[in-house]
Design an enzyme around this catalytic site. Structure first.
Site, PDB file in Angstrom:
ATOM      1  N   HIS A   1       7.769  -2.890  -0.974  1.00 40.65           N
ATOM      2  CA  HIS A   1       6.547  -2.436  -0.308  1.00 40.65           C
ATOM      3  C   HIS A   1       6.242  -0.978  -0.631  1.00 40.65           C
ATOM      4  O   HIS A   1       5.080  -0.554  -0.564  1.00 40.65           O
ATOM      5  CB  HIS A   1       6.669  -2.618   1.201  1.00 40.65           C
ATOM      6  CG  HIS A   1       5.342  -2.649   1.907  1.00 40.65           C
ATOM      7  ND1 HIS A   1       4.483  -3.720   1.817  1.00 40.65           N
ATOM      8  CD2 HIS A   1       4.726  -1.734   2.685  1.00 40.65           C
ATOM      9  CE1 HIS A   1       3.395  -3.471   2.528  1.00 40.65           C
ATOM     10  NE2 HIS A   1       3.515  -2.276   3.071  1.00 40.65           N
TER      11      HIS A   1
ATOM     12  N   ARG B   1       3.584  -0.510  -3.196  1.00 39.56           N
ATOM     13  CA  ARG B   1       2.202  -0.618  -2.704  1.00 39.56           C
ATOM     14  C   ARG B   1       1.708   0.756  -2.248  1.00 39.56           C
ATOM     15  O   ARG B   1       0.568   1.144  -2.514  1.00 39.56           O
ATOM     16  CB  ARG B   1       2.164  -1.631  -1.564  1.00 39.56           C
ATOM     17  CG  ARG B   1       0.804  -1.811  -0.900  1.00 39.56           C
ATOM     18  CD  ARG B   1       0.912  -2.951   0.132  1.00 39.56           C
ATOM     19  NE  ARG B   1      -0.228  -3.029   1.019  1.00 39.56           N
ATOM     20  CZ  ARG B   1      -1.348  -3.696   0.747  1.00 39.56           C
ATOM     21  NH1 ARG B   1      -1.469  -4.333  -0.406  1.00 39.56           N
ATOM     22  NH2 ARG B   1      -2.335  -3.748   1.618  1.00 39.56           N
TER      23      ARG B   1
ATOM     24  N   ARG C   1       1.364  -7.180  -1.735  1.00 45.28           N
ATOM     25  CA  ARG C   1       2.475  -7.356  -0.812  1.00 45.28           C
ATOM     26  C   ARG C   1       3.430  -8.410  -1.365  1.00 45.28           C
ATOM     27  O   ARG C   1       3.092  -9.189  -2.245  1.00 45.28           O
ATOM     28  CB  ARG C   1       1.965  -7.814   0.563  1.00 45.28           C
ATOM     29  CG  ARG C   1       0.951  -6.891   1.224  1.00 45.28           C
ATOM     30  CD  ARG C   1       0.480  -7.506   2.533  1.00 45.28           C
ATOM     31  NE  ARG C   1      -0.477  -6.659   3.234  1.00 45.28           N
ATOM     32  CZ  ARG C   1      -1.798  -6.722   3.089  1.00 45.28           C
ATOM     33  NH1 ARG C   1      -2.323  -7.593   2.224  1.00 45.28           N
ATOM     34  NH2 ARG C   1      -2.595  -5.937   3.780  1.00 45.28           N
TER      35      ARG C   1
ATOM     36  N   HIS D   1      -7.568  -4.341   2.766  1.00 45.24           N
ATOM     37  CA  HIS D   1      -7.712  -3.976   4.168  1.00 45.24           C
ATOM     38  C   HIS D   1      -9.167  -4.094   4.594  1.00 45.24           C
ATOM     39  O   HIS D   1     -10.079  -3.738   3.839  1.00 45.24           O
ATOM     40  CB  HIS D   1      -7.233  -2.534   4.415  1.00 45.24           C
ATOM     41  CG  HIS D   1      -5.759  -2.358   4.286  1.00 45.24           C
ATOM     42  ND1 HIS D   1      -4.851  -2.995   5.113  1.00 45.24           N
ATOM     43  CD2 HIS D   1      -5.015  -1.619   3.415  1.00 45.24           C
ATOM     44  CE1 HIS D   1      -3.622  -2.646   4.767  1.00 45.24           C
ATOM     45  NE2 HIS D   1      -3.688  -1.817   3.739  1.00 45.24           N
TER      46      HIS D   1
ATOM     47  N   LYS E   1      -3.705 -11.459   5.043  1.00 43.43           N
ATOM     48  CA  LYS E   1      -4.491 -11.463   6.271  1.00 43.43           C
ATOM     49  C   LYS E   1      -5.652 -12.432   6.128  1.00 43.43           C
ATOM     50  O   LYS E   1      -6.589 -12.204   5.375  1.00 43.43           O
ATOM     51  CB  LYS E   1      -5.011 -10.039   6.564  1.00 43.43           C
ATOM     52  CG  LYS E   1      -3.912  -8.972   6.618  1.00 43.43           C
ATOM     53  CD  LYS E   1      -2.904  -9.294   7.715  1.00 43.43           C
ATOM     54  CE  LYS E   1      -1.762  -8.285   7.757  1.00 43.43           C
ATOM     55  NZ  LYS E   1      -2.189  -6.940   8.073  1.00 43.43           N
TER      56      LYS E   1
ATOM     57  N   TYR F   1      -2.943   7.819   4.104  1.00 46.99           N
ATOM     58  CA  TYR F   1      -2.780   8.375   2.761  1.00 46.99           C
ATOM     59  C   TYR F   1      -3.536   9.689   2.604  1.00 46.99           C
ATOM     60  O   TYR F   1      -3.294  10.432   1.645  1.00 46.99           O
ATOM     61  CB  TYR F   1      -3.261   7.371   1.715  1.00 46.99           C
ATOM     62  CG  TYR F   1      -2.441   6.110   1.704  1.00 46.99           C
ATOM     63  CD1 TYR F   1      -1.109   6.126   1.296  1.00 46.99           C
ATOM     64  CD2 TYR F   1      -2.986   4.904   2.131  1.00 46.99           C
ATOM     65  CE1 TYR F   1      -0.357   4.960   1.314  1.00 46.99           C
ATOM     66  CE2 TYR F   1      -2.241   3.743   2.140  1.00 46.99           C
ATOM     67  CZ  TYR F   1      -0.925   3.781   1.734  1.00 46.99           C
ATOM     68  OH  TYR F   1      -0.169   2.640   1.744  1.00 46.99           O
TER      69      TYR F   1
END
Length: 428
Positions: free
Chosen positions: A373, A376, A280, A399, A305, A408
């Site tokens: 982005h 990514r 990111r 994630h 995160k 996806y």
């Protein structure tokens, strides 16, 4: 590249900052006799670290004397825009009383330095001041986010803004923190929706307030069970496939960049990090020189995160692009960030997205304009096409849940099969 030193260096060498800015003894004595000497020298030292010229920092130091003189009654409460404006007016009147004609920019310069100074102290707020109990609760929660709850700086800033907004709303209705009930929170969110809050904003507000009232319950400030009662509505999730360039177009784009041009050299390193590792923007900006282990050929990534760390093999082409950028483009400066601004004052290039978007779309290679982005998404789509499982893609992109990458699956259903070993090899 040998870049040593940090902001902490100026804290230990603070007494030398004023002497380095001024020559005359009277000026040095006047600056050293003013209030908050150590805080002022730390602030001025940080300006020097950022690459500001000595003349600029000396001028700011002189104006800072006027600021601490006219806004001297400091406490733990916030300094509002109104207080700064009033002080600037007193400053302008004092110029007139001394018989000198103040410049038109004097008041404006005073306010600019005051805002910067009180931001440095963590006291500046554009909003109305809170009552003492609310301000104390707010300060304690911010301290807990920073030192106990493990929030990232960006999360602290957004969460603090949401909590302060609610406390200001409650104060305007003369609500004490101890008496806030679920119906009051419903009224607060209703007012927000009337102002145009989108479902995602409402959901984010609920999550922040739930954390705040859980903390308030532990401290005994509110015992109405709001920590459990607040339920964040689930925003609608778009199921459309992510828009991203094809891998062949992306490779053509990277190959078209000219390393001899400064902006394109930096863009190449950024594009490779975003496409090969799926980073990111915030993760690229957060990279430091210490995150690049050239001996073991490992790159360490701090995920956005919760700040989780991941390490990856430093792919040869990515490493070469970064080395070329460090040797030929990156200016010699104190900051440890890999990507810094191209001009003084040198600081982390937090607004790198707009420059990269401009470079991407100026090449005319991609079918449609896209931003950083989208690379990514291109990385994830290519991994899926190569046969990587959704679990592997989720782990690779940082994630926690496989649901985050299930979108996806709509891109290439034939590629949904488990693979025994996940590897970066073959991606390029």
């Amino acid at each position: 590249m040998s870049n040593s030193g940090s902001v902490d260096d100026f804290r230990t060498a603070a007494p030398r900052v004023i002497e380095g800015l001024f020559i005359h003894r009277d000026a040095i004595a006047r600056h050293r006799a003013a209030p908050m000497l150590s805080e002022r020298e730390t602030y001025l030292g940080q300006l020097l670290v950022l690459g500001h010229k000595r003349k600029f920092v000396a001028e700011r130091a002189s104006m800072l004397l006027n600021v601490v003189e006219h806004i001297h009654n400091l406490s733990n409460t916030q300094i509002t825009e109104g207080a700064i404006t009033s002080a600037a007016m007193r400053f302008a009147r004092n110029f007139n009383n001394h018989g000198a004609e103040p410049s038109k920019s004097a008041s404006r310069d005073f306010m600019a330095v005051a805002r910067s100074w009180f931001r440095h102290l963590g006291l500046y707020s554009r909003d109305v001041p809170l009552s003492y109990p609310a301000e104390r609760a707010f300060a304690a929660f911010v301290h807990a986010m920073r030192h106990e709850l493990g929030y990232l700086p960006s999360s602290i800033q957004s969460s603090a803004s949401a909590v302060r907004g609610f406390l200001i709303w409650a104060s305007s209705r003369q609500l004490e923190l101890s008496s806030v009930a679920l119906c009051d929170l419903d009224d607060f969110l209703t007012d927000g929706k009337a102002k145009g809050w989108q479902p995602r904003t409402v959901s984010g507000q609920c999550q922040v307030l739930r954390s705040f009232f859980r903390y308030a319950e532990r401290r005994g400030w509110n015992q109405n069970g709001l920590g459990k009662a607040i339920k964040a509505p689930l925003p609608k999730i778009r199921v459309a496939s992510p828009q991203c360039p094809s891998w062949k177009q992306l490779r053509r784009l990277i190959a078209s960049l000219d390393d001899s041009k400064l902006s394109q050299c930096r863009a190449k390193a950024v594009l490779l990090l975003a496409s090969v590792y799926g980073l990111r923007r915030s993760e690229i900006v957060r990279l430091t020189l210490e995150d690049l282990d050239w001996y073991n050929e490992i790159i360490t990534v701090r995920r956005s995160k919760r700040g989780r760390l991941q390490q990856f093999p430093l792919q040869f082409e990515v490493g070469e692009a970064i080395i070329h950028y460090l040797r030929t483009v990156r200016p010699a400066c104190k900051t440890r960030s890999v990507f810094v601004t191209m001009h003084r004052p040198y600081r982390p290039a937090t607004n790198i997205s707009s420059a990269i978007r401009k470079t991407i779309n100026a090449r005319g290679i991609l079918d449609q304009p896209c931003g950083l982005h989208a690379l990514r998404h291109a990385c994830a789509t290519e991994l899926l096409r190569k046969g990587t499982s959704l679990r592997g893609i989720a782990d690779f992109l940082g994630h926690r849940s496989i649901r985050s990458v299930s979108v996806y699956a709509r891109c290439d259903l034939r590629a949904l099969r488990e693979v025994a070993n996940f590897s970066l090899s073959g991606v390029l």
